[in-house]
Motif scaffolding. Structure first.
Motif, PDB file in Angstrom:
ATOM      1  N   LEU A 141      31.829 -43.062 -22.826  1.00 42.66           N
ATOM      2  CA  LEU A 141      31.419 -43.255 -24.218  1.00 42.66           C
ATOM      3  C   LEU A 141      30.719 -41.987 -24.699  1.00 42.66           C
ATOM      4  O   LEU A 141      29.495 -41.938 -24.819  1.00 42.66           O
ATOM      5  N   PRO A 142      31.460 -40.944 -24.992  1.00 43.14           N
ATOM      6  CA  PRO A 142      30.824 -39.648 -25.292  1.00 43.14           C
ATOM      7  C   PRO A 142      29.922 -39.664 -26.524  1.00 43.14           C
ATOM      8  O   PRO A 142      28.853 -39.036 -26.510  1.00 43.14           O
ATOM      9  N   ILE A 143      30.303 -40.363 -27.581  1.00 41.17           N
ATOM     10  CA  ILE A 143      29.474 -40.399 -28.789  1.00 41.17           C
ATOM     11  C   ILE A 143      28.189 -41.170 -28.509  1.00 41.17           C
ATOM     12  O   ILE A 143      27.082 -40.727 -28.848  1.00 41.17           O
ATOM     13  N   THR A 144      28.323 -42.316 -27.885  1.00 45.54           N
ATOM     14  CA  THR A 144      27.163 -43.141 -27.553  1.00 45.54           C
ATOM     15  C   THR A 144      26.202 -42.385 -26.645  1.00 45.54           C
ATOM     16  O   THR A 144      24.973 -42.394 -26.855  1.00 45.54           O
ATOM     17  N   GLU A 145      26.756 -41.705 -25.640  1.00 46.24           N
ATOM     18  CA  GLU A 145      25.922 -40.941 -24.718  1.00 46.24           C
ATOM     19  C   GLU A 145      25.232 -39.777 -25.429  1.00 46.24           C
ATOM     20  O   GLU A 145      24.081 -39.436 -25.126  1.00 46.24           O
ATOM     21  N   ARG A 155      22.439 -30.603 -33.629  1.00 47.27           N
ATOM     22  CA  ARG A 155      23.570 -29.711 -33.925  1.00 47.27           C
ATOM     23  C   ARG A 155      24.289 -29.264 -32.664  1.00 47.27           C
ATOM     24  O   ARG A 155      25.524 -29.278 -32.602  1.00 47.27           O
ATOM     25  N   ASN A 156      23.538 -28.882 -31.660  1.00 46.58           N
ATOM     26  CA  ASN A 156      24.161 -28.454 -30.408  1.00 46.58           C
ATOM     27  C   ASN A 156      24.928 -29.589 -29.748  1.00 46.58           C
ATOM     28  O   ASN A 156      25.999 -29.373 -29.164  1.00 46.58           O
ATOM     29  N   THR A 157      24.399 -30.797 -29.861  1.00 46.46           N
ATOM     30  CA  THR A 157      25.075 -31.965 -29.278  1.00 46.46           C
ATOM     31  C   THR A 157      26.410 -32.212 -29.963  1.00 46.46           C
ATOM     32  O   THR A 157      27.417 -32.536 -29.307  1.00 46.46           O
ATOM     33  N   ILE A 158      26.450 -32.046 -31.282  1.00 49.28           N
ATOM     34  CA  ILE A 158      27.703 -32.218 -32.021  1.00 49.28           C
ATOM     35  C   ILE A 158      28.719 -31.161 -31.604  1.00 49.28           C
ATOM     36  O   ILE A 158      29.907 -31.459 -31.384  1.00 49.28           O
ATOM     37  N   ILE A 159      28.269 -29.931 -31.449  1.00 47.08           N
ATOM     38  CA  ILE A 159      29.168 -28.850 -31.020  1.00 47.08           C
ATOM     39  C   ILE A 159      29.732 -29.136 -29.629  1.00 47.08           C
ATOM     40  O   ILE A 159      30.926 -28.940 -29.365  1.00 47.08           O
ATOM     41  N   MET A 208      32.475 -31.680 -29.925  1.00 45.43           N
ATOM     42  CA  MET A 208      33.700 -31.103 -30.486  1.00 45.43           C
ATOM     43  C   MET A 208      34.434 -30.217 -29.488  1.00 45.43           C
ATOM     44  O   MET A 208      35.652 -30.049 -29.562  1.00 45.43           O
ATOM     45  N   ASN A 209      33.695 -29.656 -28.540  1.00 42.19           N
ATOM     46  CA  ASN A 209      34.294 -28.729 -27.568  1.00 42.19           C
ATOM     47  C   ASN A 209      34.645 -29.388 -26.238  1.00 42.19           C
ATOM     48  O   ASN A 209      34.916 -28.699 -25.250  1.00 42.19           O
ATOM     49  N   ARG A 210      34.660 -30.700 -26.207  1.00 40.01           N
ATOM     50  CA  ARG A 210      35.095 -31.389 -24.995  1.00 40.01           C
ATOM     51  C   ARG A 210      36.561 -31.074 -24.696  1.00 40.01           C
ATOM     52  O   ARG A 210      37.305 -30.636 -25.569  1.00 40.01           O
ATOM     53  N   ASP A 211      36.979 -31.335 -23.476  1.00 42.28           N
ATOM     54  CA  ASP A 211      38.367 -31.063 -23.096  1.00 42.28           C
ATOM     55  C   ASP A 211      39.330 -31.812 -24.010  1.00 42.28           C
ATOM     56  O   ASP A 211      39.047 -32.950 -24.410  1.00 42.28           O
TER      57      ASP A 211
END
Length: 340
Positions: free
Chosen positions: A302-306, A319-323, A326-329
């Motif tokens: 659950l990447p968003i929840t985590e 902001r860094n968390t959002i980036i 977005m840059n996940r595999d």
């Protein structure tokens, strides 16, 4: 036939539902342990802390005496913060004698146990005292129901007869109720959408636009479905009122306390500051803890929840968390059982 309904919890949603029930010809009694609030409802027919512009019918009564609220009630409606539901359910069980329909209009998961509200009621109120347990849920802001805005929600129960009785209680020309037998999916959708609403508010606070909002809602729904299905929910429930419907309304409206909280976090406030400012329960802040623990238990990604958990409780930069998200595999959007 006129029914007495005990509404346990006199916040915004409990008050709005009392208004609907009274207009439908029933006898709602609001229960709260806040004496000044009860006095205001009974004498001034307002509940200004929660619904400042609403004038209530004189037929809506309120009490600080739980036994008075429950005596001769045929329906008991729980509209409480999740963290106190078990304690109050235990008190209700000690008072009621005849079978009643239990209705939960709250949205959350209990900390530590991770139980849904209906499971808490089932554990604390014995079978011989309940006709059925129904979850009332869907896209519904109390502020809009209070002014008779058009609203559609779901009454979910494994006991279809109980669900249909609740459906009949609330149906009128501005509120439409659908029944659903998948109470698991309805309750998971109701609880988990609050987490995604925190993220939607944070995006708005950071100045992101509609593209980002749509992405969050869509991928958030994927996470809600993934977790709910793992615990026995029907996948179709999540494209219904208590799934995508509730998610949309909670992620796009300033009425949502979870959106408001996320918006403040996006603007740089801490969780403690947010909770103090909002002044009412922000269920998503506690539900995200339970969701992450459940996901770990089931080995579900659950990447968003985590990410929201890390911002709230590990002081991660928004902001860094959002980036990082977005840059996940790269992944496929549609996934089979072996893809996440």
């Amino acid at each position: 036939m006129k029914k007495k309904i005990a509404i346990i919890g006199a916040g915004s949603w409990g008050t709005a539902l009392a208004k609907v029930l009274e207009e439908n010809g029933h006898k709602p009694v609001l229960y709260s342990n806040v004496e000044d609030q009860i006095k205001e409802i009974n004498e001034e027919h307002t509940n200004k802390m929660f619904l400042p512009n609403l004038v209530l019918s004189e037929n809506i009564k309120a009490t600080t005496n739980l036994k008075e609220a429950l005596t001769n009630a045929q329906i008991v409606l729980f509209v409480l913060p999740t963290k106190v539901t078990r304690i109050v359910a235990r008190q209700v069980s000690e008072i009621i004698e005849d079978k009643v329909i239990l209705v939960t209009a709250s949205k959350g998961l209990e900390q530590q146990t991770h139980k849904r509200i209906s499971e808490i009621l089932q554990e604390e109120i014995p079978e011989e005292k309940r006709e059925g347990i129904v979850a009332l849920s869907g896209p519904s802001h109390a502020e809009e129901v209070a002014v008779n805005d058009l609203t559609t929600i779901t009454a979910a129960s494994t006991n279809l007869d109980a669900a249909e009785k609740v459906q009949e209680l609330f149906m009128n020309n501005y509120m439409r109720i659908y029944t659903n037998k998948d109470i698991i999916g309805v309750e998971y959708g109701a609880a988990l959408k609050n987490i995604i609403a925190l993220g939607a508010g944070a995006l708005a606070g950071l100045g992101y636009g509609d593209n980002a909002k749509a992405a969050l809602i869509t991928r958030g729904l994927a996470e809600i479905s993934r977790l709910g299905i793992a615990f026995g929910a029907d996948p179709l429930t999540f494209i219904g009122l208590s799934g995508v419907g509730d998610l949309i309304v909670t992620c796009t409206s300033i009425h949502s306390r979870n959106w408001q909280a996320g918006n403040m976090i996006g603007k740089g406030h801490s969780l403690d500051e947010v909770l103090e400012t909002v002044g009412m329960v922000v269920e998503g802040a506690s539900t995200v803890v339970a969701a992450c623990e459940l996901a770990k238990e089931k080995n579900i990604e659950l990447p968003i929840t985590e990410a929201i958990y890390s911002v709230l409780y590990e002081h991660a930069d928004v902001r860094n968390t959002i980036i990082e998200l977005m840059n996940r595999d790269p992944k496929a959007e549609a996934h089979s059982k072996d893809r996440k």
